[in-house]
Design a protein around this motif. Structure first.
Motif, short mmCIF file in Angstrom:
data_model
loop_
_atom_site.label_atom_id
_atom_site.label_comp_id
_atom_site.label_asym_id
_atom_site.label_seq_id
_atom_site.Cartn_x
_atom_site.Cartn_y
_atom_site.Cartn_z
N ALA A 1 0.84 -1.22 0.00
CA ALA A 1 0.00 0.00 0.00
C ALA A 1 0.87 1.26 0.00
O ALA A 1 0.44 2.32 -0.48
N ALA A 2 2.08 1.15 0.54
CA ALA A 2 2.98 2.30 0.61
C ALA A 2 3.82 2.45 -0.66
O ALA A 2 4.60 3.40 -0.78
N HIS A 3 3.67 1.54 -1.60
CA HIS A 3 4.45 1.59 -2.85
C HIS A 3 3.66 2.40 -3.88
O HIS A 3 2.49 2.10 -4.14
N PRO A 4 4.27 3.41 -4.49
CA PRO A 4 3.51 4.29 -5.40
C PRO A 4 2.81 3.56 -6.54
O PRO A 4 1.71 3.94 -6.93
N ALA A 5 3.42 2.49 -7.08
CA ALA A 5 2.79 1.79 -8.21
C ALA A 5 1.53 1.06 -7.76
O ALA A 5 0.51 1.09 -8.45
N PHE A 6 1.60 0.41 -6.62
CA PHE A 6 0.42 -0.28 -6.10
C PHE A 6 -0.67 0.74 -5.75
O PHE A 6 -1.85 0.52 -6.02
N ALA A 7 -0.24 1.86 -5.16
CA ALA A 7 -1.21 2.89 -4.76
C ALA A 7 -1.90 3.49 -5.99
O ALA A 7 -3.12 3.69 -5.99
N ALA A 8 -1.14 3.74 -7.04
CA ALA A 8 -1.70 4.36 -8.25
C ALA A 8 -2.71 3.46 -8.95
O ALA A 8 -3.62 3.93 -9.63
N ALA A 9 -2.56 2.16 -8.76
CA ALA A 9 -3.43 1.20 -9.44
C ALA A 9 -4.71 0.90 -8.66
O ALA A 9 -5.60 0.20 -9.15
N HIS A 10 -4.82 1.42 -7.45
CA HIS A 10 -5.98 1.11 -6.59
C HIS A 10 -7.29 1.52 -7.26
O HIS A 10 -7.37 2.58 -7.88
N PRO A 11 -8.32 0.68 -7.13
CA PRO A 11 -9.61 0.99 -7.77
C PRO A 11 -10.12 2.40 -7.47
O PRO A 11 -10.64 3.08 -8.37
N ALA A 12 -9.97 2.85 -6.23
CA ALA A 12 -10.53 4.17 -5.86
C ALA A 12 -9.84 5.32 -6.58
O ALA A 12 -10.38 6.42 -6.65
N ARG A 13 -8.67 5.06 -7.13
CA ARG A 13 -7.92 6.15 -7.79
C ARG A 13 -8.08 6.14 -9.30
O ARG A 13 -7.38 6.88 -10.00
N GLN A 14 -8.98 5.32 -9.84
CA GLN A 14 -9.14 5.25 -11.29
C GLN A 14 -10.18 6.27 -11.78
O GLN A 14 -11.12 6.59 -11.06
N PRO A 15 -10.03 6.73 -13.01
CA PRO A 15 -10.98 7.73 -13.55
C PRO A 15 -12.42 7.24 -13.60
O PRO A 15 -13.34 8.05 -13.51
N ASP A 16 -12.62 5.90 -13.72
CA ASP A 16 -13.98 5.38 -13.80
C ASP A 16 -14.53 4.93 -12.45
O ASP A 16 -15.60 4.32 -12.38
N ALA A 17 -13.79 5.24 -11.36
CA ALA A 17 -14.24 4.80 -10.03
C ALA A 17 -15.58 5.45 -9.68
O ALA A 17 -15.85 6.58 -10.08
N GLU A 18 -16.38 4.69 -8.94
CA GLU A 18 -17.70 5.21 -8.54
C GLU A 18 -17.75 5.32 -7.03
O GLU A 18 -17.26 4.45 -6.33
#
Lengths: 210, 210
Positions: A193-210
């Motif tokens: 969770a503290a790794h930027p790549a894993f964090a960037a890929a999180h569902p909540a951070r995607q443009p299509d997140a609801e």
């Protein structure tokens, strides 16, 4: 390259992590699985399975199946390597990745839960119990015993095993799966969770997140 | 090497085909899945997932997950290659193999069907419909569109895709799945049946067959 993506798909989440770890930028096309966009003829022409993710190469070739896509990216952009070069370590990493991709995730897939609710008339409670059962029994409980000393599943660097584990832990939490008996996996999850790549890929951070 | 095997397991059947194609002889240990031998402590100590197959190396290391085992064998004994060296062709072959291993087989696994019958109280008829649904929808019907001109799934030589397809066709037949709309897959199946390695790995020809 163009990624057919959906924020909450565990399999798409894996590919997003792999792309981010390798620093690869791709065009994103969002396929709204909850609205059934994966069953539209235009998408089925790309991926006859009607599943996300799919990766379209610049020449129009479409690759399907998250693990096949990630192995392809790993060959083309081998820094950092997600499947170790050593055959024995590769087998162990793939063993954990496949335990998730074959023995947990397919059973908590939206299409399967919809079948349980619809054709089999199961309650939300029965569906939740189903998801939690397959997440743990022969699944995360076994993986807790297969991983090696951390901070990642197989040592100092993330591998395909972590790329699969993190989306599965996210899915397990969505269904309130009890995870306290999995201290190694919880530690790996916290580290990722503290790794930027894993964090960037999180569902909540995607443009299509609801 | 020692293979923990069960004649009717699709995943074990894949490993048997791969070993036979490569001409590798291994010791066989039979784990009777229908009698629950995979849940005995001695086997769980080998494979915490409690699933067959598993491959024990001469130093005692145990590899799990059929596709991880086959990729390992493919690196160590690369003749014949089951995953092509070309990354794009490898992605296509793995795409079909994983479509079977992730999106069909886990749903017709014995443990899953037992859950449907037991905890969810489903009839044998409902279980059969479930198996046939997942075998075809997004499964073999899609794979029929993903394979290339034969005689094998991807050309003149068998690959990991055929190694996964043949056991899945066997499982589909066990559940009387209608296959007539899959002419390409039926032709591949017939071609493989005539290959000595595929024939030798058939469930009916194993020492533990019933």
């Amino acid at each position: 390259m163009k990624l057919y993506d959906y924020f909450r798909s565990s399999a798409a989440y894996r590919v997003r992590i792999a792309l981010a770890l390798k620093g690869l930028e791709v065009e994103r096309v969002f396929v709204h699985l909850a609205r059934g966009e994966q069953r539209l003829p235009a998408f089925l022409a790309k991926n006859p399975q009607g599943l996300a993710p799919a990766l379209e190469l610049d020449d129009g070739t479409v690759l399907t199946q998250s693990l096949a896509i990630i192995e392809y990216l790993d060959t083309l952009t081998p820094s950092p390597r997600l499947v170790p070069a050593d055959p024995l370590r590769a087998a162990k990493v793939r063993g954990v990745a496949l335990a998730i991709a074959c023995d947990i995730h397919p059973l908590n897939n939206r299409r399967v839960l919809d079948y349980l609710r619809g054709r089999l008339g199961q309650s939300e409670e029965a569906v939740d119990l189903w998801v939690r059962h397959w997440a743990l029994t022969g699944g995360l409980e076994a993986i807790e015993r297969l991983v090696e000393p951390g901070p990642y599943c197989f040592g100092a660097e993330p591998t395909l095993a972590d790329v699969c584990l993190i989306p599965q832990m996210f899915a397990a939490r969505r269904f309130a799966t009890p995870l306290a008996a999995l201290p190694k996996l919880l530690a790996i999850e916290a580290h990722c969770a503290a790794h930027p790549a894993f964090a960037a890929a999180h569902p909540a951070r995607q443009p299509d997140a609801e």
